[in-house]
Design a protein around this motif. Structure first.
Motif, short mmCIF file in Angstrom:
data_model
loop_
_atom_site.label_atom_id
_atom_site.label_comp_id
_atom_site.label_asym_id
_atom_site.label_seq_id
_atom_site.Cartn_x
_atom_site.Cartn_y
_atom_site.Cartn_z
N ARG A 60 32.55 13.48 42.12
CA ARG A 60 32.27 14.40 41.01
C ARG A 60 32.46 15.80 41.58
N TRP A 61 33.56 16.46 41.17
CA TRP A 61 33.92 17.68 41.85
C TRP A 61 34.11 18.86 40.90
N TYR A 269 43.79 14.67 29.60
CA TYR A 269 43.74 16.12 29.39
C TYR A 269 42.49 16.52 28.62
N LYS A 270 42.07 15.72 27.66
CA LYS A 270 40.85 16.03 26.92
C LYS A 270 39.62 15.95 27.83
N ALA A 274 37.09 19.11 28.81
CA ALA A 274 35.63 19.03 28.68
C ALA A 274 34.91 19.32 29.99
N GLY A 275 35.65 19.52 31.08
CA GLY A 275 35.03 19.85 32.36
C GLY A 275 34.73 18.66 33.24
N PHE A 276 35.19 17.45 32.86
CA PHE A 276 34.96 16.26 33.68
C PHE A 276 36.15 16.09 34.62
N TYR A 277 36.17 16.88 35.69
CA TYR A 277 37.34 16.92 36.57
C TYR A 277 37.50 15.62 37.35
N GLY A 278 36.40 15.07 37.86
CA GLY A 278 36.50 13.81 38.57
C GLY A 278 36.95 12.68 37.67
#
Length: 309
Positions: A60-61, A269-270, A274-278
């Motif tokens: 989780r980054w 991409y969605k 939303a900020g969920f990079y991991g």
């Protein structure tokens, strides 16, 4: 005046018992240095990001920190309700676009290698959409496919046909984008087929004509089998493009209406938005594995068939 003659090396070897000297060629390592710039670019732009993405998919980054969480990202990704729909849409989209490009590209190539007037101009017209920006094509066709004010439905209305909501009807959205993709990419498939057809020796066509073969017979027994390498190339390139499709779909529908035209890349991409990079990185790994699992066996199968024939 006295003249001296040198014995031939083989003769000297016979008389003295010594073997003639063999020339030893030393291979210079200098040409191998030319591989170094390409290897550095390939490693920097492909290998390092690929291995890094595999690692960061297990974390989780953010831009400044990361926490190792194992396979949680993959579990969460596969629990997403949009993923199943996106995966199905991706397969349908790839099969439809690649199939149409193969069929239309072959037919156009046969037409454009025949003796028709303005053949060079028509080749340019067919290839021109390949040069146009994908985003520009998407925006243009979004306007043209507007259900109320678009030129396509207005033209159908003149003919007495009630046009559908190309990009707003869930039944038509994905297919509409696929047709635009085919319009844009069929020129490249045609070019590959043209190269394959013109490389066929003309003696085959002349012999077939002497034997009384029809145009369809020449197409079936000469063009189809001998243009097989071009077919393999078009199938592989089209499938890779279809499985990785994103930009045209995002420009035209944003994956809508709802999730009806979402593909794996748009779901990723969605998640990134939303900020969920991991989570989005795990999705990229999934997409990489899906493309590899489809393309590598297919490439091996098609090339094996080609060798057998």
């Amino acid at each position: 005046m006295t003249t001296t003659t040198r014995p031939h090396p083989t003769e000297a070897g016979k008389h003295t018992g010594a073997e003639p000297r063999r020339r030893t060629t030393v291979k210079s390592p200098y040409p191998y240095w030319f591989y170094l710039p390409a290897a550095l670019v390939y490693g920097t732009l492909f290998l390092v990001p690929t291995f890094a993405s595999f690692y960061f998919s297990l974390t989780r980054w953010t831009l400044f920190d990361h926490e190792f969480i194992g396979l949680d990202n993959f579990r969460q990704f596969f629990d997403e309700p949009a993923l199943v729909k996106g995966f199905t849409n991706t397969i349908v989209y790839a099969v439809v676009t690649s199939g149409l490009k193969v069929v239309l590209g072959l037919l156009l190539a046969v037409l454009l290698t025949s003796r028709i007037p303005a053949r060079g101009y028509l080749r340019s017209v067919v290839f021109f959409p390949v040069l146009v920006s994908t985003i520009g094509v998407g925006i243009t066709f979004t306007v043209l496919m507007n259900p109320e004010h678009g030129l396509i439905n207005q033209s159908l209305g003149v003919l007495g046909v009630d046009g559908p909501g190309w990009l707003t009807d869930p039944k038509w959205a994905l297919l509409s984008v696929a047709l635009v993709d085919v319009w844009k990419g069929v020129g490249l498939a045609t070019l590959i087929y043209i190269a394959g057809i013109v490389s066929i020796p003309q003696e085959y066509f002349e012999a077939a004509s002497v034997d009384g073969a029809s145009a369809f017979g020449r197409f079936r027994h000469i063009v189809l089998p001998l243009a097989r390498p071009a077919t393999v190339t078009v199938i592989i390139l089209s499938l890779i493009g279809g499985l990785r499709s994103f930009d045209l779909i995002w420009a035209m529908t944003r994956g809508g209406p709802g999730f009806t035209s979402d593909v794996i890349a748009s779901v990723i991409y969605k998640q990134y938005q939303a900020g969920f990079y991991g989570l989005s990185t795990a999705g990229n790994v999934v997409l990489f594995l899906v493309v590899t699992a489809v393309i590598v066996p297919l490439f091996w199968f098609l090339n094996r068939k080609e060798v057998e024939q």
